[in-house]
Design a protein around this motif. Structure first.
Motif, PDB file in Angstrom:
ATOM      1  N   PRO A   1      41.094  61.285  58.892  1.00  0.00           N
ATOM      2  CA  PRO A   1      42.259  60.818  58.122  1.00  0.00           C
ATOM      3  C   PRO A   1      41.958  59.588  57.270  1.00  0.00           C
ATOM      4  O   PRO A   1      42.568  59.400  56.223  1.00  0.00           O
ATOM      5  CB  PRO A   1      43.282  60.495  59.219  1.00  0.00           C
TER       6      PRO A   1
ATOM      7  N   ALA B   1      38.341  65.202  63.397  1.00  0.00           N
ATOM      8  CA  ALA B   1      39.369  65.591  62.431  1.00  0.00           C
ATOM      9  C   ALA B   1      40.598  64.697  62.552  1.00  0.00           C
ATOM     10  O   ALA B   1      41.230  64.340  61.554  1.00  0.00           O
ATOM     11  CB  ALA B   1      39.757  67.050  62.641  1.00  0.00           C
TER      12      ALA B   1
ATOM     13  N   TYR C   1      52.253  59.060  53.596  1.00  0.00           N
ATOM     14  CA  TYR C   1      50.824  59.336  53.430  1.00  0.00           C
ATOM     15  C   TYR C   1      50.101  59.236  54.767  1.00  0.00           C
ATOM     16  O   TYR C   1      49.195  60.000  55.062  1.00  0.00           O
ATOM     17  CB  TYR C   1      50.209  58.367  52.419  1.00  0.00           C
ATOM     18  N   LEU C   2      50.528  58.271  55.586  1.00  0.00           N
ATOM     19  CA  LEU C   2      49.932  58.162  56.918  1.00  0.00           C
ATOM     20  C   LEU C   2      50.275  59.391  57.746  1.00  0.00           C
ATOM     21  O   LEU C   2      49.419  59.952  58.442  1.00  0.00           O
ATOM     22  CB  LEU C   2      50.434  56.895  57.622  1.00  0.00           C
TER      23      LEU C   2
ATOM     24  N   ASN D   1      46.407  66.665  57.119  1.00  0.00           N
ATOM     25  CA  ASN D   1      45.096  66.665  56.494  1.00  0.00           C
ATOM     26  C   ASN D   1      43.949  67.080  57.423  1.00  0.00           C
ATOM     27  O   ASN D   1      42.998  67.730  56.988  1.00  0.00           O
ATOM     28  CB  ASN D   1      44.799  65.286  55.891  1.00  0.00           C
ATOM     29  N   PRO D   2      44.022  66.731  58.714  1.00  0.00           N
ATOM     30  CA  PRO D   2      42.921  67.178  59.598  1.00  0.00           C
ATOM     31  C   PRO D   2      42.665  68.674  59.523  1.00  0.00           C
ATOM     32  O   PRO D   2      41.535  69.121  59.722  1.00  0.00           O
ATOM     33  CB  PRO D   2      43.420  66.767  60.985  1.00  0.00           C
TER      34      PRO D   2
ATOM     35  N   ILE E   1      56.538  55.238  59.470  1.00  0.00           N
ATOM     36  CA  ILE E   1      55.382  54.806  58.669  1.00  0.00           C
ATOM     37  C   ILE E   1      55.289  55.637  57.399  1.00  0.00           C
ATOM     38  O   ILE E   1      55.984  56.652  57.265  1.00  0.00           O
ATOM     39  CB  ILE E   1      54.062  54.929  59.485  1.00  0.00           C
ATOM     40  N   SER E   2      54.454  55.179  56.511  1.00  0.00           N
ATOM     41  CA  SER E   2      54.297  55.838  55.207  1.00  0.00           C
ATOM     42  C   SER E   2      54.055  57.338  55.346  1.00  0.00           C
ATOM     43  O   SER E   2      53.324  57.790  56.226  1.00  0.00           O
ATOM     44  CB  SER E   2      53.124  55.205  54.464  1.00  0.00           C
TER      45      SER E   2
ATOM     46  N   ALA F   1      47.772  55.789  65.449  1.00  0.00           N
ATOM     47  CA  ALA F   1      47.883  57.237  65.276  1.00  0.00           C
ATOM     48  C   ALA F   1      46.591  57.925  65.675  1.00  0.00           C
ATOM     49  O   ALA F   1      46.590  58.956  66.365  1.00  0.00           O
ATOM     50  CB  ALA F   1      48.226  57.563  63.820  1.00  0.00           C
TER      51      ALA F   1
ATOM     52  N   SER G   1      46.195  57.642  69.544  1.00  0.00           N
ATOM     53  CA  SER G   1      47.135  58.457  70.312  1.00  0.00           C
ATOM     54  C   SER G   1      46.851  59.948  70.137  1.00  0.00           C
ATOM     55  O   SER G   1      47.277  60.754  70.961  1.00  0.00           O
ATOM     56  CB  SER G   1      48.578  58.133  69.926  1.00  0.00           C
ATOM     57  N   SER G   2      46.146  60.310  69.082  1.00  0.00           N
ATOM     58  CA  SER G   2      45.886  61.737  68.910  1.00  0.00           C
ATOM     59  C   SER G   2      44.702  62.216  69.744  1.00  0.00           C
ATOM     60  O   SER G   2      44.546  63.406  69.957  1.00  0.00           O
ATOM     61  CB  SER G   2      45.656  62.063  67.425  1.00  0.00           C
TER      62      SER G   2
ATOM     63  N   TYR H   1      50.944  62.321  56.693  1.00  0.00           N
ATOM     64  CA  TYR H   1      50.172  63.453  56.183  1.00  0.00           C
ATOM     65  C   TYR H   1      48.722  63.361  56.614  1.00  0.00           C
ATOM     66  O   TYR H   1      48.114  64.334  57.064  1.00  0.00           O
ATOM     67  CB  TYR H   1      50.267  63.508  54.648  1.00  0.00           C
ATOM     68  N   ALA H   2      48.180  62.157  56.512  1.00  0.00           N
ATOM     69  CA  ALA H   2      46.769  61.953  56.867  1.00  0.00           C
ATOM     70  C   ALA H   2      46.496  62.378  58.301  1.00  0.00           C
ATOM     71  O   ALA H   2      45.439  62.949  58.591  1.00  0.00           O
ATOM     72  CB  ALA H   2      46.389  60.483  56.670  1.00  0.00           C
ATOM     73  N   TYR H   3      47.447  62.118  59.183  1.00  0.00           N
ATOM     74  CA  TYR H   3      47.180  62.375  60.598  1.00  0.00           C
ATOM     75  C   TYR H   3      47.674  63.708  61.098  1.00  0.00           C
ATOM     76  O   TYR H   3      47.155  64.253  62.070  1.00  0.00           O
ATOM     77  CB  TYR H   3      47.739  61.232  61.453  1.00  0.00           C
ATOM     78  N   SER H   4      48.682  64.249  60.439  1.00  0.00           N
ATOM     79  CA  SER H   4      49.209  65.498  61.006  1.00  0.00           C
ATOM     80  C   SER H   4      48.778  66.727  60.210  1.00  0.00           C
ATOM     81  O   SER H   4      48.594  67.802  60.775  1.00  0.00           O
ATOM     82  CB  SER H   4      50.737  65.422  61.118  1.00  0.00           C
TER      83      SER H   4
ATOM     84  N   SER I   1      50.305  62.248  67.105  1.00  0.00           N
ATOM     85  CA  SER I   1      49.933  61.127  66.242  1.00  0.00           C
ATOM     86  C   SER I   1      51.098  60.664  65.369  1.00  0.00           C
ATOM     87  O   SER I   1      51.070  59.555  64.836  1.00  0.00           O
ATOM     88  CB  SER I   1      48.740  61.495  65.363  1.00  0.00           C
TER      89      SER I   1
ATOM     90  N   GLU J   1      48.735  50.731  62.201  1.00  0.00           N
ATOM     91  CA  GLU J   1      49.469  51.983  62.418  1.00  0.00           C
ATOM     92  C   GLU J   1      48.510  53.175  62.431  1.00  0.00           C
ATOM     93  O   GLU J   1      48.618  54.085  63.256  1.00  0.00           O
ATOM     94  CB  GLU J   1      50.511  52.188  61.305  1.00  0.00           C
TER      95      GLU J   1
ATOM     96  N   LYS K   1      57.490  58.465  63.681  1.00  0.00           N
ATOM     97  CA  LYS K   1      57.150  57.060  63.459  1.00  0.00           C
ATOM     98  C   LYS K   1      57.591  56.616  62.061  1.00  0.00           C
ATOM     99  O   LYS K   1      57.410  57.351  61.090  1.00  0.00           O
ATOM    100  CB  LYS K   1      55.636  56.862  63.572  1.00  0.00           C
TER     101      LYS K   1
ATOM    102  N   PHE L   1      41.173  60.538  53.762  1.00  0.00           N
ATOM    103  CA  PHE L   1      42.346  60.856  52.965  1.00  0.00           C
ATOM    104  C   PHE L   1      43.060  59.587  52.514  1.00  0.00           C
ATOM    105  O   PHE L   1      43.444  59.445  51.347  1.00  0.00           O
ATOM    106  CB  PHE L   1      43.288  61.747  53.781  1.00  0.00           C
ATOM    107  N   LEU L   2      43.183  58.637  53.445  1.00  0.00           N
ATOM    108  CA  LEU L   2      43.876  57.385  53.097  1.00  0.00           C
ATOM    109  C   LEU L   2      43.101  56.622  52.028  1.00  0.00           C
ATOM    110  O   LEU L   2      43.689  56.074  51.090  1.00  0.00           O
ATOM    111  CB  LEU L   2      44.062  56.534  54.352  1.00  0.00           C
TER     112      LEU L   2
END
Lengths: 194, 194, 194, 194
Positions: free
Chosen positions: A159, A154, B150-151, B158-159, B147-148, A185, A188-189, B153-156, B189, A181, B145, A162-163
């Motif tokens: 991700p 997940a 969208y990034l 969306n999972p 960063i975009s 991410a 690191s997760s 959101y994707a990592y924090s 992340s 990046e 971070k 989604f991107l």
DNA sequence: GATGAATGAGTTTTCATTCAT
DNA sequence: CATGAATGAAAACTCATTCAT
């Protein structure tokens, strides 16, 4: 070679047509006749290669999922370290999702929709084993967090879907920097912070 | 007053029926007649409340998306610190996705499928602003971070959709422990490591 | 006057709406709801004034036909000579067909279509009697050809319907000159040449 | 060759069924299912031959109009005198309208109703050219009144439509005598009296 | 093996009419 | 008298699938 004359070309054309049309219109909004037309065959011909519409889309799903995992693991070797292995696989998956857009979109739709039947879904999952093995190794070595593989997936892999989606809808552009990046991410997760 | 005003109850029943049936069968495999039956009205009645099938599903999407964001931000206050604010929002979102399963599944299908038209899609995105504001603050304070969005959101965020999905398919159970792990993965992340 | 409170205005508005909508779209392509909307009443109200859709259109037909014949004979007097009488009636009819376009178009559609039921059709024909009487007189006096009234009508009156139609479709303009030519053609086709 | 080519027979059966049913009930009161039944095909089959209901009726109109003009001019030769030519054409048209009743009724309905779209209407008019040419010749020779072709048509040809109609409704019988009278009326309304 | 015509079953949508207020 | 919501029945049209060739 001449005997079972079912042309693999026709079969493949049908599968590719299915992917493209389902991506554009959705499964149920894609008539068999349209698939046939795009594949340059008669509607009746589809039934020489597939049992019915559900079978066609199931098989297309399994085939695309196979391409995905084959691509993902092509350059990975089990002799690699956990870090290296993860990076290699992750970057192949990212590559696939960003370059094989049609395939990736198709999988996203299949995975978030009741269009695929359960057996095919299960069949499609099988091929991720090398990644699970790598994570098992990483956990054993104290490098990867000792959490459910689903959680790892997940946060480190999913991700990318989604991107891919938002890039395709024109919201962002994923260049080398964003990719780096994203990888940071992802890593690191799931890695253990020391 | 109960009988002869266009009843909001009927409209709502139709929306709830749409969510449930689309979740089970997909948009195009859900006939209007089935929606009508589940909502205990005549098929013709649907057209008193919605222009056509596409309109029905668009409006359902916007409504569900609103519920989602309303729930997400209900306990958040702008006076909270970035860390606290993110945790509050994240946990509300997690709560929603794991408890309001029907709504969450419906959104997943809408977001990964061509079933919603573009204007409605855009309409649905609007309401995430408080989260974007929080992230902007976090970036300014050197906590998040740079960063975009969208990034991020994707990592924090969306999972959670993926986890909701696999939990619903019976693959895992997300308990308090997994949730905490997920939160840590999300936070690690997007936060800057010092 | 206050007792039978069915407003004649509403009834008339419904009839006028029927004429206009049937002219534009045809009888069966004209929904009751549209008629109601154009007449600014509720669909249910139509049924206070008319039994059903067929009744509405039948009554509209009879009403328009009455207006037509009333107009046709308004300035005619039985004391006129046959020639004068015919000219007076013919010119009134021409006037009606070219000026009361909506009414004339409606009649053309009713008369060439199975939309009116037989009793109403017969009812509509009744009012032409003065013209038939005039022709009878003309035949007796050796002025009008001793042929069927239908033939006389076909050649002296009915062509006006065709001219009205093509003028309305923009093919020609019927000015005073064309009208005079038309009258001469009408007259010469039914009068006895001496 | 009989079974698997799109059969012209089915197409024709559909067109004939359309004519008959539209004559009896009107365009909008004629369901596709009824047309299919009368033509002994499935409703779905109609859509192999025609795009939709409007297309079916447009094409039927053009086809019937073609039959009409083909019949009208079949025995006419440009070498004939104006008088002879007109008589030949007129009698063929009379013949058609009185014998090919279904076709004639269908045309009457199409021409007085908004059921045909403009392009098809224009297409249907084209084929009358030989008659217009004859009239031009007649005008040049001082035989035919120098008035609009529409007027000539209104007085010499169109009355036949009315006569066909009333005969069909049982009001009169058009025998040889009435026909001769009609012809005389037609001719005297367009010829120049010397 | 390959086809295109054919279709039954089903889809979305419309509409004349009713009914509770 | 007047209404607007509600609906059953039916409309146009679609489509997965079959079948004769």
């Amino acid at each position: 070679m001449a005997a079972l004359q079912k042309s693999i070309d026709k079969r493949n054309a049908l599968i590719e047509a299915t992917i493209e049309l389902v991506n554009n219109d959705g499964f149920h909004a894609t008539p068999m006749s349209k698939i046939a037309k795009m594949a340059n065959v008669s509607p009746a011909t589809i039934y020489l290669y597939f049992d019915n519409k559900q079978d066609l889309v199931n098989i297309t799903y399994i085939e695309v999922k196979s391409r995905y995992t084959a691509y993902a693991f092509e350059t990975y070797r089990e002799t690699m370290s956990v870090e290296e292995g993860f990076e290699v696989i992750w970057k192949r998956i990212a590559d696939f999702k960003l370059k094989e857009v049609a395939d990736a979109m198709f999988l996203a739709q299949c995975d978030n929709t009741p269009m695929i039947d359960e057996p095919s879904r299960r069949e499609g999952i099988k091929h991720l084993q090398p990644l699970l093995d790598l994570w098992a190794r990483g956990k054993a070595e104290g490098i990867i967090k000792p959490i459910s593989d689903y959680l790892l997936y997940a946060y480190s892999i999913n991700p990318l879907s989604f991107l891919m989606l938002v890039e395709n809808r024109g919201a962002i552009k994923i260049g080398p920097q964003e990719l780096e990046e994203a990888f940071q991410a992802a890593w690191s997760s799931i890695k253990i912070n020391r």
